[in-house]
Design a protein around this motif. Structure first.
Motif, short mmCIF file in Angstrom:
data_model
loop_
_atom_site.label_atom_id
_atom_site.label_comp_id
_atom_site.label_asym_id
_atom_site.label_seq_id
_atom_site.Cartn_x
_atom_site.Cartn_y
_atom_site.Cartn_z
N GLU A 105 60.59 -11.44 -22.21
CA GLU A 105 61.99 -11.75 -21.07
C GLU A 105 61.30 -11.30 -19.67
N LEU A 106 60.52 -10.72 -19.29
CA LEU A 106 59.77 -10.57 -17.90
C LEU A 106 59.25 -11.75 -17.35
N ALA A 107 58.45 -12.53 -18.12
CA ALA A 107 57.72 -13.91 -17.50
C ALA A 107 58.62 -14.57 -16.99
N PRO A 108 59.77 -15.25 -17.55
CA PRO A 108 60.86 -16.01 -17.06
C PRO A 108 61.35 -15.59 -15.67
N ALA A 109 61.82 -14.25 -15.78
CA ALA A 109 62.44 -13.66 -14.80
C ALA A 109 61.60 -13.73 -13.50
N LEU A 110 60.35 -13.29 -13.70
CA LEU A 110 59.44 -13.42 -12.78
C LEU A 110 59.15 -14.81 -11.91
N GLY A 111 59.27 -15.69 -13.14
CA GLY A 111 59.15 -17.17 -12.64
C GLY A 111 60.22 -17.57 -11.43
N ILE A 112 61.38 -17.19 -11.83
CA ILE A 112 62.62 -17.45 -10.79
C ILE A 112 62.41 -16.44 -9.57
N ARG A 113 62.11 -15.35 -9.67
CA ARG A 113 62.03 -14.60 -8.74
C ARG A 113 60.90 -14.75 -7.78
N LEU A 114 59.78 -15.39 -8.35
CA LEU A 114 58.80 -15.77 -7.53
C LEU A 114 58.68 -17.23 -7.07
N LYS A 115 59.67 -17.85 -7.63
CA LYS A 115 59.72 -19.10 -7.50
C LYS A 115 58.48 -19.98 -7.97
N THR A 116 58.07 -19.67 -9.12
CA THR A 116 56.70 -20.20 -9.71
C THR A 116 56.91 -20.70 -11.18
N GLY A 117 55.93 -21.39 -11.73
CA GLY A 117 56.04 -21.93 -12.91
C GLY A 117 55.62 -21.01 -14.16
N VAL A 118 56.03 -20.96 -15.19
CA VAL A 118 55.71 -19.93 -16.44
C VAL A 118 55.38 -20.86 -17.54
N ALA A 119 54.25 -20.73 -18.10
CA ALA A 119 53.91 -21.41 -19.18
C ALA A 119 54.27 -20.44 -20.66
N ALA A 120 55.12 -21.00 -21.42
CA ALA A 120 55.23 -19.80 -22.51
C ALA A 120 54.69 -20.00 -23.92
N HIS A 121 54.36 -18.96 -24.35
CA HIS A 121 53.46 -18.70 -25.56
C HIS A 121 52.50 -19.67 -25.82
N SER B 223 60.04 -29.41 -10.92
CA SER B 223 59.65 -28.43 -11.89
C SER B 223 58.19 -28.00 -11.31
N PRO B 224 58.21 -26.58 -11.10
CA PRO B 224 56.75 -25.97 -10.84
C PRO B 224 55.73 -26.31 -12.11
N THR B 225 56.11 -26.52 -13.11
CA THR B 225 55.09 -26.84 -14.33
C THR B 225 55.25 -28.35 -14.53
N GLN B 226 54.03 -28.86 -14.96
CA GLN B 226 54.06 -30.33 -14.97
C GLN B 226 53.23 -30.36 -16.28
N PRO B 227 53.83 -31.52 -17.02
CA PRO B 227 53.11 -31.60 -18.46
C PRO B 227 51.92 -32.50 -18.39
N GLY B 228 50.87 -32.16 -19.15
CA GLY B 228 49.62 -32.92 -19.16
C GLY B 228 49.55 -33.83 -20.53
#
Lengths: 327, 266
Positions: A105-121, B223-228
């Motif tokens: 729940e935290l990782a995606p929330a931080l993604g928006i707050r920090l405007k960055t990408g999150v790779a899940a699982h 999108s900040p993430t990009q697929p490879g």
């Protein structure tokens, strides 16, 4: 972009460091062994001196701590605010988090707050030939693994399920401790309030810690047969696990022993699967077992392909014979 | 109460073992796999319809999806939702969860912020579990994921979140976003009556120009993430057959277990 600062979210389990925190740190150190890479770990909780001591000895350079009563139970807003504070203080290029019920729940929330990408699982992290960090994520129940890159935004964030990496011993050093300012929690909105915590009775041997796992699927067929499976796991000194259909059939009370992409990933010395067709999402959770034996009456069961040994036949008969042989 | 339910049409998760990757194009081949409503989204919709039955509510469903999946939105209307919204434009293609949730937020701004937004906890295909949380964060709303139980009061809800140790009960002020766990309820079936009723319900389509979006935040480029590359992991093992009477097979299995370094008392 260089990876010079890596922050690991120090997930807790009963006021101690959750194994996933060390698994992530070990993996990060393996990928980035260079001596100029700085590692940090952030701990959020209440009354967690034990975990702090563990984190300081874990091999990181710096431990961030916020020990506050308001963090005694997971709270999406308090935890996100505190974690943001640690990110601002450490300024990491990479933030690694366990994909636990809280971390997820935290990782995606931080993604928006920090405007960055999150790779899940993620199931793995590795460097490409060009030195880019590839985050490998399962899709379609694990049938396909996709590379995910976060080329332009920092920190890049990755969540990883517990059990994906092995925790290896790290060099013995005593990390310095940096205390986060608890007053940051005062400005967090009160839109969510914790009303109670319900603790279920935890199995004395959770599936992820067992050397032998006996796993049953829909083919088990009845509560009586399920009972035999549990007895077998007990006699082998192991744990019984299940697939989603076994839960849906009502033989298993909850998902804590479910193996697969939406359940647990395990790597026991021995996995014995009984009456399991081998849906992709299940295989994804057991593929790293040392020895895989599958028993199924369907000669074309998918699980046979990923097994060291297969038995085509009535799994319940084999379970009974195993019970007799083990006395 | 106004409730919006986010739904996603996905390839049928029971048929994922039929997926392949085209060796030439390296793209996913999903021919012959039907599209269904993502399983936990049905639980989210059921939760909304349950609240509607109990307290009265207007239930809308929203989906960012290609137009060919619009029949899945009709299915939601036939289950009992009141209206549908589809966000569909080539410009939104390739969006990761960051830009998908941004786009959903923009469409919901257009519709009007509801009292409650529900979504399935994860999609069966990508399974990130990100979108409900990220939508809430874009909208500055509180969120709780892995929700198994919901109880509504006038301006707040009581919800239960599943955790490793059991569960935590929260009170959460509305408006809020909840991600509903699969199996938290039994989604209702579509009835003939529901299908007839659905015919007179509206589905509104938003294209890019209908929404006040920042183009740098949409689609693949936003999108900040990009697929490879896509990889099909090779998990094949020897699959050697153990034969004999059940007791002979049992003896072989016990030998194998011992060889793996596990102490077994026989």
């Amino acid at each position: 972009m260089d990876m010079k600062r890596i922050l690991v979210y120090g997930e807790l389990e009963k006021e101690r460091l959750h194994p996933v925190s060390l698994e992530l740190l070990s993996k990060a150190k393996e990928i980035f062994p260079e001596s100029d890479v700085q590692f940090g770990m952030v701990l959020l909780g209440s009354g967690i001196d034990g975990a702090v001591a563990e984190a300081q000895k874990s091999g990181v350079d710096l431990v961030y701590l916020l020990d506050d009563q308001r963090l005694s139970v997971f709270h999406p807003e308090y935890f996100a605010a505190a974690l943001i504070q640690a990110v601002k203080a450490f300024n990491p290029d990479l933030l690694l988090m366990g994909a636990t019920y809280g971390g997820e729940e935290l990782a995606p929330a931080l993604g928006i707050r920090l405007k960055t990408g999150v790779a899940a699982h993620c199931t793995d992290l590795r460097l490409t030939k060009e030195g880019k960090l590839a985050q490998l994520v399962p899709a379609f129940g694990g049938k396909v693994i996709g590379e995910i890159f976060t080329p332009n935004t920092r920190p890049q964030i990755a969540s990883i399920k517990p059990g994906m990496f092995l925790a290896s011993p790290q060099e013995d050093k005593n990390a310095s401790l940096s205390i986060l300012d608890a007053s940051l929690l005062d400005s967090v909105s009160q839109r969510i309030r914790v009303k109670g915590v319900n603790r279920k009775e935890l199995s004395s041997l959770p599936v992820e810690k067992a050397e032998v796992v006996v796993c049953g699927g829909y083919g088990i067929g009845s509560p009586e047969n399920w009972n035999s499976l549990e007895q077998l796991a007990g006699k082998l000194g192991g744990a019984v696990a299940c697939t989603r259909p076994a839960i849906d059939a009502g033989w298993v009370g909850d998902e804590s022993s479910m193996i697969g992409t939406s359940g647990k990933s395990i790597r026991p010395k021995v996995y014995i699967g009984v009456g399991i067709s081998g849906a992709t999402h299940h295989i994804c959770g057991m593929k790293d077992a040392g020895l895989i034996v599958s028993i199924n009456s369907d000669p074309n069961a998918e699980c046979f392909n990923v097994s060291d040994f297969k038995v085509t036949g009535d799994g319940n008969l084999i379970v009974r014979s195993l019970l007799e042989a083990l006395g | 109460m106004n409730i919006i339910v986010c739904v996603k049409p996905v390839p049928d998760p029971d048929k994922y073992n039929l997926l392949t990757i085209d060796p030439e194009t390296k793209r996913l081949v999903r021919e012959g796999i039907p599209t269904v409503i993502n399983p936990s989204d049905k639980n989210a919709l059921e939760e909304a319809l349950r609240l509607k039955d109990l307290y009265g509510a207007k239930v809308s469903v929203i989906s960012m999806t290609p137009l060919f999946s619009v029949d899945k939105i009709k299915q939601c209307l036939a289950m009992g939702a009141d209206e549908g919204f589809v966000i569909s434009d080539r410009a939104f293609g390739g969006a990761d969860t960051f830009s998908t949730s941004y786009t959903l937020m923009k469409a919901i701004e257009e519709i009007g912020t509801p009292d409650l937004i529900l979504a399935g906890n994860e999609s069966a295909d990508g399974a990130t579990s990100h979108v409900p949380v990220q939508l809430a964060e874009w909208m500055s709303l509180p969120h709780i994921t892995n929700v198994t139980v919901t109880e509504a009061f006038e301006t707040k809800l009581h919800v239960r979140k599943k955790t490793e140790e059991g569960s935590v009960d929260y009170e959460i002020d509305l408006p809020a976003v909840l991600a509903v766990e699969r199996n938290s309820n039994q989604p209702r079936m579509v009835t003939a009556k529901g299908m007839v009723a659905a015919r007179s319900k509206s589905i509104r389509v938003f294209a890019k120009d209908d929404l006040d979006v920042d183009e740098s935040l949409i689609g693949l480029c936003g999108s900040p993430t990009q697929p490879g590359e896509l990889i099909v992991p090779n998990l094949k093992r020897a699959s050697q057959e153990l034969k004999g009477e059940p007791e002979e097979i049992a003896a072989q299995i016990i030998t194998l277990i011992k060889k793996s370094g596990v102490a077994v008392a026989v």
